[in-house]
Scaffold this motif. Structure first.
Motif, PDB file in Angstrom:
ATOM      1  N   HIS A   1       0.835  -1.207   0.000  1.00  0.00           N
ATOM      2  CA  HIS A   1       0.000   0.000   0.000  1.00  0.00           C
ATOM      3  C   HIS A   1       0.872   1.260   0.000  1.00  0.00           C
ATOM      4  O   HIS A   1       0.617   2.201  -0.758  1.00  0.00           O
ATOM      5  CB  HIS A   1      -0.913  -0.012   1.227  1.00  0.00           C
ATOM      6  CG  HIS A   1      -1.728   1.227   1.400  1.00  0.00           C
ATOM      7  ND1 HIS A   1      -2.657   1.648   0.476  1.00  0.00           N
ATOM      8  CD2 HIS A   1      -1.747   2.159   2.396  1.00  0.00           C
ATOM      9  CE1 HIS A   1      -3.231   2.763   0.887  1.00  0.00           C
ATOM     10  NE2 HIS A   1      -2.693   3.102   2.053  1.00  0.00           N
TER      11      HIS A   1
ATOM     12  N   THR B   1      -6.130   0.127  -2.678  1.00  0.00           N
ATOM     13  CA  THR B   1      -5.257  -1.016  -2.419  1.00  0.00           C
ATOM     14  C   THR B   1      -6.070  -2.277  -2.205  1.00  0.00           C
ATOM     15  O   THR B   1      -5.715  -3.358  -2.701  1.00  0.00           O
ATOM     16  CB  THR B   1      -4.376  -0.743  -1.190  1.00  0.00           C
ATOM     17  OG1 THR B   1      -3.510   0.366  -1.468  1.00  0.00           O
ATOM     18  CG2 THR B   1      -3.525  -1.955  -0.847  1.00  0.00           C
TER      19      THR B   1
ATOM     20  N   HIS C   1      -1.091   4.352  -4.224  1.00  0.00           N
ATOM     21  CA  HIS C   1      -2.520   4.530  -3.967  1.00  0.00           C
ATOM     22  C   HIS C   1      -2.725   5.546  -2.849  1.00  0.00           C
ATOM     23  O   HIS C   1      -2.036   5.526  -1.831  1.00  0.00           O
ATOM     24  CB  HIS C   1      -3.164   3.204  -3.555  1.00  0.00           C
ATOM     25  CG  HIS C   1      -3.243   2.207  -4.673  1.00  0.00           C
ATOM     26  ND1 HIS C   1      -3.597   2.541  -5.955  1.00  0.00           N
ATOM     27  CD2 HIS C   1      -3.025   0.857  -4.683  1.00  0.00           C
ATOM     28  CE1 HIS C   1      -3.585   1.456  -6.722  1.00  0.00           C
ATOM     29  NE2 HIS C   1      -3.237   0.425  -5.968  1.00  0.00           N
TER      30      HIS C   1
ATOM     31  N   PHE D   1      -6.990   3.468   1.098  1.00  0.00           N
ATOM     32  CA  PHE D   1      -6.980   2.038   1.410  1.00  0.00           C
ATOM     33  C   PHE D   1      -7.865   1.283   0.437  1.00  0.00           C
ATOM     34  O   PHE D   1      -7.529   0.172   0.015  1.00  0.00           O
ATOM     35  CB  PHE D   1      -7.484   1.811   2.850  1.00  0.00           C
ATOM     36  CG  PHE D   1      -7.898   0.399   3.115  1.00  0.00           C
ATOM     37  CD1 PHE D   1      -6.949  -0.597   3.308  1.00  0.00           C
ATOM     38  CD2 PHE D   1      -9.239   0.044   3.137  1.00  0.00           C
ATOM     39  CE1 PHE D   1      -7.329  -1.908   3.542  1.00  0.00           C
ATOM     40  CE2 PHE D   1      -9.629  -1.269   3.372  1.00  0.00           C
ATOM     41  CZ  PHE D   1      -8.675  -2.247   3.568  1.00  0.00           C
TER      42      PHE D   1
END
Length: 314
Positions: free
Chosen positions: A22, A33, A27, A30
């Motif tokens: 991550h 990801t 990204h 969250f």
């Protein structure tokens, strides 16, 4: 399609691996990801295990390890199934391999939430060594063992991370250890010989290969090792749990993480109702049971009661 995926470090939690992905993926959320690595983008990351993964991620993990080895080396499963009955051990591994969330019903985890940690832990000296070797630190499995508060490598106390990763407000996040572990944490070397030796005992039990072949009752094995102690009757049919609890409490009185809070906790271990690795290890260590014997439990051909009765008949 995932352009890259990191290779797990030694003793790295699967959660930590996904958190590193991550952090390095670019990204911003969250959720982005989660869409890459989890079958269900609404999955809640579990620091000790992992939700169902996409085929692509499983394939990338398999470049360096098959999934069974990945589970054994990068999750907390060995801790939670070590002393379970054989079929339950097998079921837990089978369900986790299938990435079926009901595997939680097969493992043995404490139900007392007040005793569960809210923070991931780290060793300041391990973090410094990680940064020198890898350019970043990560979440080590061995630092998360319930009951073990010591880094065995550096004989110092483990520290809580600054973020409550295990709390509700962090459940939908993947937090990279490098971002929350400070570089200059003071090192606390205040570790007694007893705590260090017990922690080493628990760690060696945890590190041993999982056994999916033999089925020996932990309670019966421990009871067989009470012969000659004041904690069992002459015929061996009764365990004096209150007396053993009192002795354990006195022996471990200065241990900050002592977990057997009442005599019936001891009774539950001997009745094969408590399979917690730390509880079993507390008793086995106190009784002086070698680690090899605990990991390869066997019962005597005759119980103490049978031998006692046979001698009476002679």
């Amino acid at each position: 399609m995932i352009a890259f995926f990191p290779t797990p470090y030694v003793d790295e939690l699967a959660y930590s691996l996904f958190a590193r992905y991550h952090a390095h993926s670019g990204h911003m959320t969250f959720r982005a990801t989660a869409e890459d690595i989890f079958q269900n983008k609404d999955s809640i990351p579990n620091p000790e295990f992992f939700p169902a993964l996409t085929e692509e991620v499983c394939s990338m993990i398999s470049r360096s390890s098959n999934m069974e080895a990945f589970i054994a080396d990068h999750t907390m499963l060995p801790y939670y199934i070590r002393f379970l009955p054989l079929e339950r051990r097998r079921k837990a591994m089978e369900l986790l391999l299938a990435m079926d969330k009901i595997f939680y019903d097969a493992i043995y985890v404490r139900k007392n939430k007040s005793k569960q940690r809210q923070y991931m832990r780290y060793c300041p000296l391990c973090a410094a060594a990680d940064r020198e070797k890898h350019g970043e630190t990560y979440w080590h499995r061995k630092h998360q063992l319930p009951g073990v508060e010591v880094c065995l490598e550096h004989r110092c106390r483990l520290e809580n991370s600054s973020n409550g990763i295990l709390s509700d407000n962090q459940r939908f996040k993947l937090i990279h250890a490098e971002l929350v572990i400070p570089e200059n944490t003071p090192v606390n070397m205040d570790v007694s010989d007893l705590e260090y030796q017990l922690s080493d005992y628990v760690m060696k039990v945890f590190d041993a290969a999982m056994d999916f072949e033999h089925d020996v009752s932990t309670g019966k094995f421990l009871q067989s090792r009470l012969e000659g102690t004041p904690y069992t009757s002459l015929r061996g049919e009764q365990v004096f749990a209150r007396k053993l609890y009192a002795a354990l409490s006195e022996y471990y009185q200065r241990l900050p993480q002592y977990s057997l809070e009442a005599w019936w906790y001891v009774q539950k271990v001997f009745c094969s109702q408590d399979f917690h690795t730390f509880d079993v290890s507390l008793i086995a260590f106190f009784l002086g049971i070698p680690i090899y014997d605990l990991l390869n439990m066997t019962l005597p051909e005759m119980t103490l009661q049978q031998r006692f009765d046979s001698q009476l008949r002679m």
